[in-house]
Design a protein around this motif. Sequence first.
Motif, PDB file in Angstrom:
ATOM      1  N   ARG A 186       0.841  -1.212   0.000  1.00 28.60           N
ATOM      2  CA  ARG A 186       0.000   0.000   0.000  1.00 28.60           C
ATOM      3  C   ARG A 186       0.870   1.254   0.000  1.00 28.60           C
ATOM      4  N   ASP A 236      11.398   1.525  -0.444  1.00 29.36           N
ATOM      5  CA  ASP A 236      10.776   0.202  -0.450  1.00 29.36           C
ATOM      6  C   ASP A 236      11.729  -0.853   0.103  1.00 29.36           C
ATOM      7  N   THR A 269       8.945  -4.651  -3.903  1.00 27.93           N
ATOM      8  CA  THR A 269       7.506  -4.831  -4.123  1.00 27.93           C
ATOM      9  C   THR A 269       7.199  -5.069  -5.597  1.00 27.93           C
ATOM     10  N   CYS A 307       4.071   6.067  -5.186  1.00 26.09           N
ATOM     11  CA  CYS A 307       4.022   6.148  -6.639  1.00 26.09           C
ATOM     12  C   CYS A 307       3.040   7.219  -7.097  1.00 26.09           C
ATOM     13  N   TRP A 308       1.871   7.259  -6.490  1.00 28.79           N
ATOM     14  CA  TRP A 308       0.866   8.258  -6.869  1.00 28.79           C
ATOM     15  C   TRP A 308       1.284   9.659  -6.428  1.00 28.79           C
ATOM     16  N   TRP A 345       3.891   1.543  -1.216  1.00 34.87           N
ATOM     17  CA  TRP A 345       4.501   1.714  -2.538  1.00 34.87           C
ATOM     18  C   TRP A 345       3.525   2.450  -3.461  1.00 34.87           C
ATOM     19  N   ASP A 346       2.279   2.024  -3.461  1.00 30.13           N
ATOM     20  CA  ASP A 346       1.279   2.701  -4.299  1.00 30.13           C
ATOM     21  C   ASP A 346       1.117   4.163  -3.892  1.00 30.13           C
ATOM     22  N   LYS A 347       1.126   4.430  -2.599  1.00 33.71           N
ATOM     23  CA  LYS A 347       0.982   5.806  -2.131  1.00 33.71           C
ATOM     24  C   LYS A 347       2.132   6.672  -2.633  1.00 33.71           C
ATOM     25  N   ARG A 373       5.331   6.672 -13.836  1.00 29.66           N
ATOM     26  CA  ARG A 373       5.344   5.497 -12.973  1.00 29.66           C
ATOM     27  C   ARG A 373       6.402   4.502 -13.425  1.00 29.66           C
TER      28      ARG A 373
END
Length: 375
Positions: A90, A116, A289, A96-97, A92-94, A104
Amino acid sequence: MMTSGDRVARVRLSSVRLPLDAPVSDAKVLTGRQRPMTEIAFLFAEIVSEQGHEGMGFAYSKRAGGPGQYAHAKEIANDLVGEDPNDIARLWDKLCWAGASVGRSGLAVQAIAALDLALWDMKARRAALPLAKLLGAHRDSVRCYNTSGGFLHTPVEQALENATAALERGIGGVKIKVGQPDTRADLARVRAVREHLGDHVPLMVDANQQWDRPTAARMGRALEEHGLVWIEEPLDAYDHAGHAALAAALDTPIATGEMLTSVAEHAELIRARGADVLQPDAPRIGGITPFLRLAALAGHERLQLAPHFAMEVHLHLAAAYPLEPWVEHFEWLEPLFEERMEIRDGRMLVPERPGLGLTLSERAAGWTAERFETP
């Protein structure tokens, strides 16, 4: 959302310049596309939690891009503060965005990679397990081959001595660089190394993307007699169709993937059947990840795996891959860490130390150009 009760307290970043002992040249230098490499830029991330758990990770850049990685990491690091460090996917996605407007892939996710890796290192240390064991190891050691002794700035005679020294150290195979403007020089170089090693030692070659399709086809046929483990990056990294045609035409496996900078780019390569041996680089694609997502795709296609560079990280990831992989031996990073990888009988042993099993050295502190810590 259920939490572990722990939170990220602070993040420390360091920009480190690792000098190399001598300028390094591969085919990209001989064709005039790049300058010899004299140093490697590293982005180190150290994360500390409220409960006192710690983790360390890094990303790197060769020749250019290091300051950009560091600057991007400074912008997003504070987004980790207050978060549960165990929710790595989660987070990592945060991250990235947070930087999605610049993409990306590439530099944007390479900055995330250091963070990470630090989170995974912390999680494995918290569990008192080596990272490979936390992920689920298939083996306690991985086949290894040496690359650093066979660059093109090294005369053939010295390359032969380096190959002998690698084998005496316990390393299992040897890779040499090719891709010179004169293909006859390449063939002579490979022939000399093969005769020196004998037929029983695993031998790979790496053209660093410097052949066009006709040259790669001719060289691939000419090299078949040497029983190579693979031919690496014979074509431009994004020429998936060209790599696929070579893979279909030659008995020698085709290896590529190290220059790709996202899981999506690797997925396109896999879809095109452009590699027999996939060579992802965890710091380049965004960390552990995304590497695990990619490894699942590669395993489904029954591809061989040989992660690029950074053996200190990739040893753990290769040990957790279901098919027998390779890991690339470079001693270049050794001055950055207190620990050393143990090599025996052609294989690199997974350390029993928790996490990545790495501690930054005092020399690394001396090569630090900038530092940053979240409020």
